[in-house]
Design an enzyme around this catalytic site. Sequence first.
Site, PDB file in Angstrom:
ATOM      1  N   GLU A  50       1.193  -0.980   0.139  1.00  0.00           N
ATOM      2  CA  GLU A  50       0.139  -0.003   0.023  1.00  0.00           C
ATOM      3  C   GLU A  50       0.992   1.341  -0.061  1.00  0.00           C
ATOM      4  OE1 GLU A  50      -3.599   1.981   2.811  1.00  0.00           O
ATOM      5  OE2 GLU A  50      -2.316   0.175   3.562  1.00  0.00           O
ATOM      6  N   LYS A 138      -8.978   4.161  -3.282  1.00  0.00           N
ATOM      7  CA  LYS A 138      -9.178   3.348  -1.817  1.00  0.00           C
ATOM      8  C   LYS A 138     -10.655   3.900  -2.093  1.00  0.00           C
ATOM      9  CE  LYS A 138      -7.700   1.851   2.633  1.00  0.00           C
ATOM     10  NZ  LYS A 138      -6.452   2.313   3.687  1.00  0.00           N
ATOM     11  N   CYS A 173      -6.029  -2.325   2.042  1.00  0.00           N
ATOM     12  CA  CYS A 173      -6.199  -2.390   3.126  1.00  0.00           C
ATOM     13  C   CYS A 173      -7.375  -2.746   3.733  1.00  0.00           C
ATOM     14  CB  CYS A 173      -5.805  -1.051   4.486  1.00  0.00           C
ATOM     15  SG  CYS A 173      -5.448  -1.067   5.744  1.00  0.00           S
TER      16      CYS A 173
END
Length: 342
Positions: A50, A138, A173
């Site tokens: 990430e 995201k 995540c």
Amino acid sequence: MARSVKDNTYIAAAVQAAPVFMDIDATIDKGIRLIHEAAKEGATLIAFPETWVPTYPLWIFGAANWGDEVSGRVYRRLHENALMIGGKPLERLCAAAAQAGAMVVIGASEKLSPKSSSLFNSQFFISDKGKLLGVHRKLMPTYTERNIWAYGDGSTLHAFDTDAQGRVGGLICWEHWMPLTRFAMHAKHEDVHVAAWPELPEEHHLASRHYAFEGKCYVICVGSYQNTCHIPVDFELIDAIGGMGDLGGAADDIMPGGSGIIGPDGNWVAGPVAGKEAIIYGEIDLNRCIEERLLLDSVGHYNRPDVFRLTVDNRPRAAVDWSSSLPAHMGEDLSATDAEMD
């Protein structure tokens, strides 16, 4: 090991490494070296953590003072070192993927243009021919991450058909804890899923293994390794950086890693590895994804669409809709007039 037409297998790699802190050019240099190293070992799908470019913003949980002067300066530096479609750093990554003959999935802080101030937490998907297939942004930054990154939208939920690696997608995540996001991605029939994390404590392993079992796909769960030696001593918010993870390692490890590759039955194919920089290799057998779905196909025979329905809005959400009802001659380019006025 290249993919075999007969048995549909190939080697994937999870790159667990420290970026060069807040330096996009040096980080891309290191990334290119690691891509070639992994390719020499036979990997044809190579995944990075990430926001590996230019670093995961480790300071945000200890310094949430988003309005102060120091935080502003640090954010500007992060913005200056963010990856951008059309920029030279991304072009270099695409060229490296093509040269290595490997698909690359890499996490980065992304800016949409040099003038767009907001950043996104993104995954860039690059084919083994060096083509940018797309970007996932995201959907839901976590906690004080929202001081750094804007929200993505449904237009970037991707699974890409590839010539050699099967159908490849990814999430970032804690998107892996969002049940409807998982279901939407499962409906795209991934063979291989890149689960990008800052680092991988037990709860992140749990989420990654659950995703693999539920989606009956391989999961490359990949996080960074970062030690205090990787942080410049003159970094403005160094006192806000604290240790993460529960996997042990040295006392001065900030992010201990924990990366590995998980099969469609939820068991480890390779790793997990913690406490050091490493490239973790594992074999992908695309046949197993179909075979495992005899047991469970969460978007097929083990789904009840007559009872439950999911609607996904996959339209891009731009800040401004530049539509106009003006007559054509009134919408003409006025740049020449503007120049004359200057």
